[in-house]
Design an enzyme around this catalytic site. Structure first.
Site, PDB file in Angstrom:
ATOM      1  N   CYS A  28       0.818  -1.211   0.000  1.00 18.36           N
ATOM      2  CA  CYS A  28       0.000   0.000   0.000  1.00 18.36           C
ATOM      3  C   CYS A  28       0.849   1.257   0.000  1.00 18.36           C
ATOM      4  CB  CYS A  28      -0.950  -0.008   1.198  1.00 18.36           C
ATOM      5  SG  CYS A  28      -2.000   1.466   1.276  1.00 18.36           S
ATOM      6  N   CYS A  41      -1.695   1.587  -3.070  1.00 21.16           N
ATOM      7  CA  CYS A  41      -2.766   2.579  -2.993  1.00 21.16           C
ATOM      8  C   CYS A  41      -2.275   4.000  -2.727  1.00 21.16           C
ATOM      9  CB  CYS A  41      -3.795   2.167  -1.939  1.00 21.16           C
ATOM     10  SG  CYS A  41      -3.144   1.385  -0.472  1.00 21.16           S
ATOM     11  N   LYS A  95      -0.367   5.385  -5.914  1.00 20.34           N
ATOM     12  CA  LYS A  95      -1.362   5.398  -6.993  1.00 20.34           C
ATOM     13  C   LYS A  95      -2.332   6.558  -6.817  1.00 20.34           C
ATOM     14  CE  LYS A  95      -4.942   3.304  -6.344  1.00 20.34           C
ATOM     15  NZ  LYS A  95      -5.790   2.193  -5.850  1.00 20.34           N
ATOM     16  N   TYR A 142      -9.857  -3.363 -10.962  1.00 22.26           N
ATOM     17  CA  TYR A 142      -9.683  -1.983 -10.508  1.00 22.26           C
ATOM     18  C   TYR A 142      -8.308  -1.433 -10.863  1.00 22.26           C
ATOM     19  CZ  TYR A 142      -7.075  -3.582  -6.348  1.00 22.26           C
ATOM     20  OH  TYR A 142      -6.143  -4.125  -5.500  1.00 22.26           O
ATOM     21  N   GLU A 181      -7.879   1.887 -13.113  1.00 25.63           N
ATOM     22  CA  GLU A 181      -7.255   3.045 -12.475  1.00 25.63           C
ATOM     23  C   GLU A 181      -6.067   3.549 -13.282  1.00 25.63           C
ATOM     24  OE1 GLU A 181      -8.405   2.115  -7.799  1.00 25.63           O
ATOM     25  OE2 GLU A 181      -6.510   1.383  -8.615  1.00 25.63           O
ATOM     26  N   HIS A 212     -27.266  21.344   0.726  1.00 27.43           N
ATOM     27  CA  HIS A 212     -27.450  21.809  -0.648  1.00 27.43           C
ATOM     28  C   HIS A 212     -26.609  23.053  -0.906  1.00 27.43           C
ATOM     29  CE1 HIS A 212     -29.580  22.462  -4.414  1.00 27.43           C
ATOM     30  NE2 HIS A 212     -29.709  23.734  -4.073  1.00 27.43           N
ATOM     31  N   GLU A 219     -26.100  15.063  -1.548  1.00 24.41           N
ATOM     32  CA  GLU A 219     -27.498  15.195  -1.156  1.00 24.41           C
ATOM     33  C   GLU A 219     -28.407  14.238  -1.926  1.00 24.41           C
ATOM     34  OE1 GLU A 219     -29.684  18.826  -2.381  1.00 24.41           O
ATOM     35  OE2 GLU A 219     -27.860  19.338  -3.494  1.00 24.41           O
TER      36      GLU A 219
END
Length: 450
Positions: free
Chosen positions: A44, A49, A52, A179, A183, A439, A444
């Site tokens: 990682c 991760c 990346k 993935y 990616e 908002h 939302e």
């Protein structure tokens, strides 16, 4: 703790799971040592991760700098320098590696910067020949990219090497549909490469909701990424000019400047001496463990990707924590709940998901309700970008409980992290309906489904 051994815990592998387990065990008073043959931090931090995600951030500027003009900004002489980004990322990786080392040192964990193998009951041998004993041994050696067997596979790269390229390839073929493939396709496409994804099946991102993955396919193709389906690597030949001639199933040979394979990851169990003491392995070479991460040998445990349960860094960390607390802590042993684990794909745009997909929910529950929000984010509207986001909520019709959330759009992983708590806690659609929206936000939409 038993003084008959050199250590109470000896951890093989200083990745996310191994570091967490070692630190926590030491905090409980255990005498702990860790062996790491490469760099502290594991996949990682060093080659996964973290770097990346930094490349993903860099790639986002490609569109942001264009869109900025619609917001009144004039940016002249913009250009991209791959080496500058690459070196900045690697500099931060080195910084994080140092922090991981400091964490272990501050907890009085001994670190051996060499390979360790299991050579007998309660015994490990370092590459230097030194033998050590431990009351418990934890294997946390992670996994590595799988490179298929075909003529010329020595010419391909994996995600490991992608972080260290001298230049962005002009044309790159990425084999895989998961993935990692999607990616890096988004990253290299944003940096100006002509990207082709070759997938051996008809589906990208198997395991994610069909509507969300179809939306990513549409957006990726609109961005100029080419997809070839039912196409596997048959051979790769390096040509005199340095380019790679590639033959794919069902395709004519074509030239690329780089070929990257992203066809899954395999557990790192070879050469650890597991067979010496009879640790059971599964069909993919993974270490078989029970709910408490114990192997078939009572004093040997394993956590993280080497067990091939859920190959995600936060899962490895949680497993390492649970192991250390259960074996060395004062409380009762406990197991990690591997159900309803949220995940993300840092594609362009990103995907985030938790719980059951629509198909899984129909098969498992029968009667469900599906709510969707298909919209263009405000930023895209002003920028003149037609890219649309898609949010899906899957609800058990019998109980009103939300059993799945699936999103593709800007900042989807950041939004889903909080929403995943609600799904894990078993909240209902009525609970979301009763929550007032913030908002204007993209998030939302989660409380406005009709």
């Amino acid at each position: 703790m038993a003084d008959a051994y050199d250590y109470d815990l000896f951890t093989i592998g200083a990745g996310s799971g191994g570091v967490r387990a070692s630190r926590v065990a030491a905090g409980h008073g255990a005498r702990v040592a860790v062996a790491e043959e490469y760099r502290v931090g594991g996949t990682c931090v060093i080659r996964g991760c973290v770097p990346k995600k930094m490349l993903v951030y860099g790639a986002h500027f490609a569109e942001d700098l264009v869109d900025a003009e619609a917001f009144g900004w004039t940016i002249e002489n913009k250009r991209f320098d791959w080496r500058a980004l690459r070196d900045s990322v690697q500099g931060d990786v080195t910084r994080l590696e140092g922090l991981y080392g400091e964490t272990l040192a501050s907890h009085n964990v001994t670190v051996f910067h060499e390979r360790a193998t299991i050579t007998g009951p309660h015994e490990v041998t370092l590459a230097s020949g030194r033998r050590l004993t431990a009351r418990f041994i934890l294997v946390a050696t992670g996994a590595r990219p799988h490179v298929p067997d075909f003529p010329g596979n020595e010419h391909v790269i994996t995600s490991n090497e992608a972080f260290h390229l001298e230049a962005v390839p002009r044309r790159i073929l990425i084999a895989g549909g998961g993935y990692i493939a999607n990616e890096f396709a988004g990253i290299f496409n944003a940096f100006g490469a002509k990207v082709t994804i070759a997938n051996r099946s008809e589906t990208i991102l198997r395991g994610y909701d069909e509507g969300v993955r179809d939306r990513l396919l549409q957006i990726s193709m609109a961005k100029g990424i080419t997809f070839l389906f039912m196409a596997e690597l048959e051979w790769v030949t390096k040509q005199d000019d340095g380019t790679l001639l590639v033959k794919l199933t069902g395709q004519e040979p074509a030239a690329y400047d780089a070929v990257m394979v992203a066809t899954g990851r395999v557990p790192n169990t070879e050469g650890l001496g597991l067979e010496t003491v009879g640790v059971e392995l599964g069909p993919r070479g993974e270490i078989v463990v029970d709910a408490y991460s114990k192997t078939s040998i009572d004093h040997i445990y394993a956590v993280g990707d080497v067990t091939d349960r859920v190959q995600l860094t936060p899962v490895a960390i949680r497993e390492g924590q649970a192991f250390a607390d259960s074996v060395f802590g004062p409380g009762a042993p406990y197991a990690v709940d591997h159900s309803c684990v949220p995940s993300a794909v840092f594609s362009h745009p990103p995907i985030a998901a938790v719980g059951l997909t629509e198909g899984e929910a129909r098969n498992k529950l029968g009667s469900i309700r599906v709510y969707q929000a298909d919209f263009r984010p405000m930023k895209n509207v002003l920028a003149g970008r037609n890219e649309r986001s898609l949010y899906k909520m899957i609800v058990d019709a019998a109980t009103d409980r939300i059993v799945g959330l699936h999103m593709i759009g800007p900042e989807a992983p950041e939004i889903l992290q909080a929403a995943a708590i609600a799904v894990k806690a078993g909240l209902t659609k009525a609970d979301f309906d009763a929550t007032i929206a913030i908002h204007p936000t993209m998030a939302e939409e989660l409380v406005l489904f009709k």
